[in-house]
Design an enzyme around this catalytic site. Structure first.
Site, PDB file in Angstrom:
ATOM      1  N   HIS B 153      29.457  47.933  23.910  1.00  0.00           N
ATOM      2  CA  HIS B 153      28.425  47.847  24.865  1.00  0.00           C
ATOM      3  C   HIS B 153      27.368  46.917  24.084  1.00  0.00           C
ATOM      4  O   HIS B 153      27.498  46.734  23.021  1.00  0.00           O
ATOM      5  CB  HIS B 153      27.864  49.391  25.139  1.00  0.00           C
ATOM      6  N   HIS B 199      27.821  54.710  27.677  1.00  0.00           N
ATOM      7  CA  HIS B 199      27.029  53.521  28.058  1.00  0.00           C
ATOM      8  C   HIS B 199      28.207  52.518  28.030  1.00  0.00           C
ATOM      9  O   HIS B 199      28.905  52.427  26.789  1.00  0.00           O
ATOM     10  CB  HIS B 199      26.081  53.559  27.293  1.00  0.00           C
ATOM     11  N   HIS B 214      21.489  44.591  20.265  1.00  0.00           N
ATOM     12  CA  HIS B 214      22.527  44.696  19.542  1.00  0.00           C
ATOM     13  C   HIS B 214      23.924  44.709  20.243  1.00  0.00           C
ATOM     14  O   HIS B 214      23.575  45.002  21.491  1.00  0.00           O
ATOM     15  CB  HIS B 214      22.641  45.855  18.218  1.00  0.00           C
ATOM     16  N   HIS B 246      22.716  59.506  16.793  1.00  0.00           N
ATOM     17  CA  HIS B 246      21.677  59.229  17.941  1.00  0.00           C
ATOM     18  C   HIS B 246      21.466  60.650  18.598  1.00  0.00           C
ATOM     19  O   HIS B 246      22.460  61.335  18.734  1.00  0.00           O
ATOM     20  CB  HIS B 246      22.368  58.251  18.785  1.00  0.00           C
ATOM     21  N   TYR B 255      23.467  50.729  12.002  1.00  0.00           N
ATOM     22  CA  TYR B 255      23.069  49.306  12.412  1.00  0.00           C
ATOM     23  C   TYR B 255      22.955  48.393  11.246  1.00  0.00           C
ATOM     24  O   TYR B 255      22.454  48.744  10.365  1.00  0.00           O
ATOM     25  CB  TYR B 255      21.798  49.417  13.148  1.00  0.00           C
ATOM     26  N   GLU B 265      26.240  47.235  15.863  1.00  0.00           N
ATOM     27  CA  GLU B 265      26.266  48.767  15.742  1.00  0.00           C
ATOM     28  C   GLU B 265      27.661  48.794  15.655  1.00  0.00           C
ATOM     29  O   GLU B 265      28.587  48.373  16.242  1.00  0.00           O
ATOM     30  CB  GLU B 265      25.780  49.586  16.903  1.00  0.00           C
TER      31      GLU B 265
END
Lengths: 112, 307
Positions: B153, B199, B214, B246, B255, B265
């Site tokens: 993503h 996501h 990112h 997260h 990251y 990431e």
């Protein structure tokens, strides 16, 4: 052993050594100092913008958005992508100066 | 996949120095170089991906993202969605077949956040790298570095999140999986999915349009994230934050930056989403914990350093 130069950040008065071939930002981070904000360390984000008031240095590649040629000519550079060739006096995050004057003490030797 | 959009298919990233970038994405992330074109662009993929490429690097004097592409089920879907995108009011550009090597025609549009996206249905399939489709082995030998398994993503920063949600949800069939809400009811972050992944694209509110936060790549395990961190230190690569977890999506993550300052990431784990799931909501007051679950505090760099 390579040469080492003295970097002075004018606003904070902080000084730190920087080896030849080392970026000014990296040298600062190694000393645990924070007088210049640290972003991507890759010439991309513009966070570590400084103005070199005095001294000679080489430049690596930097985003044209954050270091356009006219700014480079005035010593406005990204600390993560400058490599000293002499002692340097830098100033962090200068206020937007209306009358930008070229600095006669500063020369950019080469793009690497 | 309600409207026939399948998955993130590719991202074109601008880099300041191609040789340094290729070394980073190949040797460190472990992507595989698949091709180059006469514009000097380099095409790469992660090993589990069946299509020929997912990451395209272009040398430029400003880093950032050129566009992100989503693959659709069929050319008919692309035609249908092209009409709906135009009706929504998007600026549209038709990009001919083979503008990207071995990729069919693409329909490019600008989202209200200022980012360029594309939909397409046709790309050469070279299969998973190093393993076949028939009695396949678990993984191929010869992978480098972090051995990234897929381009997963992007997180993008820009304005007009509400309109952008309308576009992705109503026109393209994405679901809102997670969101961060400010006390005044304004949505300041939205994580959207077109699959069961947590996501496929995410946006955070930012006044300046079109900024790149990112591109993210999937690893199998937390141990792989830790080893990725080892590799970052071994190669003296600029780390942003991590390894950590997260709050949003609960992925385990680190990251770091490519040599041009574009953030990457790599992550493992995380939540899943089905169309009947209510969106997960984080309060903006808890943003530190939402983003970095252990530190429970934001580092300024994460919010302000963009390309």
């Amino acid at each position: 052993m390579g040469e080492s130069y003295q970097i002075t950040e004018q606003c904070s008065g902080q000084r730190f050594p920087c080896k030849a071939g080392q970026s000014v930002l990296k040298a600062m981070e190694q000393q645990g100092l924070e007088c210049v904000p640290v972003g991507c360390r890759g010439g991309g984000c513009g966070l570590c913008k400084v103005t070199v008031r005095e001294g000679d240095y080489e430049c690596g590649k930097m985003s044209r958005v954050h270091a356009p040629p006219e700014a480079l000519a005035q010593g406005e550079v990204l600390a993560c992508r400058i490599y000293p060739l002499s002692d340097l006096i830098i100033e962090c995050r200068p206020r937007q100066s209306a009358a930008g004057h070229a600095n006669e003490y500063t020369t950019t030797k080469a793009m690497r | 996949m309600k409207k026939g959009v399948m998955r993130p298919g590719h991202v074109q990233i601008r880099v300041l120095d191609m040789d340094e970038a290729v070394k980073h994405y190949k040797d460190l992330l472990g992507l595989i170089e698949m091709d180059r074109d006469d514009q000097g662009r380099v095409y790469l993929k992660a090993w589990t991906e069946v299509d020929k490429f997912s990451v395209v690097l272009r040398e430029a004097d400003e880093p950032g993202m050129d566009f992100m592409g989503f693959k659709c089920l069929s050319e008919e879907v692309v035609d249908q969605l092209r009409g709906e995108l135009a009706a929504f009011g998007c600026e549209i550009e038709d990009v001919p077949e083979d503008e990207l090597k071995d990729c069919g025609r693409r329909v490019r549009f600008i989202a209200p956040t200022g980012h360029s996206f594309e939909i397409y249905a046709t790309k050469k399939q070279t299969g998973k790298w190093g393993v076949g489709n028939h009695n396949p082995e678990a993984w191929p030998r010869g992978l480098e570095g972090m051995k990234a398994t897929r381009f997963d993503h992007c997180l993008l920063y820009g304005p007009n999140l509400d309109e952008t949600l309308n576009l992705f949800r109503d026109v393209l069939g994405f679901d809102l999986a997670e969101q961060v809400m400010a006390p005044d009811g304004k949505r300041v972050a939205q994580f959207l999915t077109v699959s069961t992944k947590a996501h496929d694209i995410a946006f955070i509110h930012h006044e300046e349009p079109g900024k790149f936060h990112h591109a993210s790549f999937f690893l199998e395990t937390w141990q792989d994230v830790l080893k990725a961190a080892d590799l970052l230190s071994m190669t003296d690569t600029s780390i942003d934050i991590g390894p950590t977890r997260h709050g949003l999506t609960h992925g385990q993550t680190i990251y770091f930056f490519d040599p041009s300052g574009n953030r990457n990431e790599v992550f493992a784990g995380g939540d899943y989403h089905y169309p009947d799931h209510e969106p997960v909501t984080w309060d903006a007051e808890e943003l530190g914990k939402a983003i970095f679950y252990h530190d429970r505090a934001l580092n300024e760099r994460f919010m302000t350093v963009l390309t």
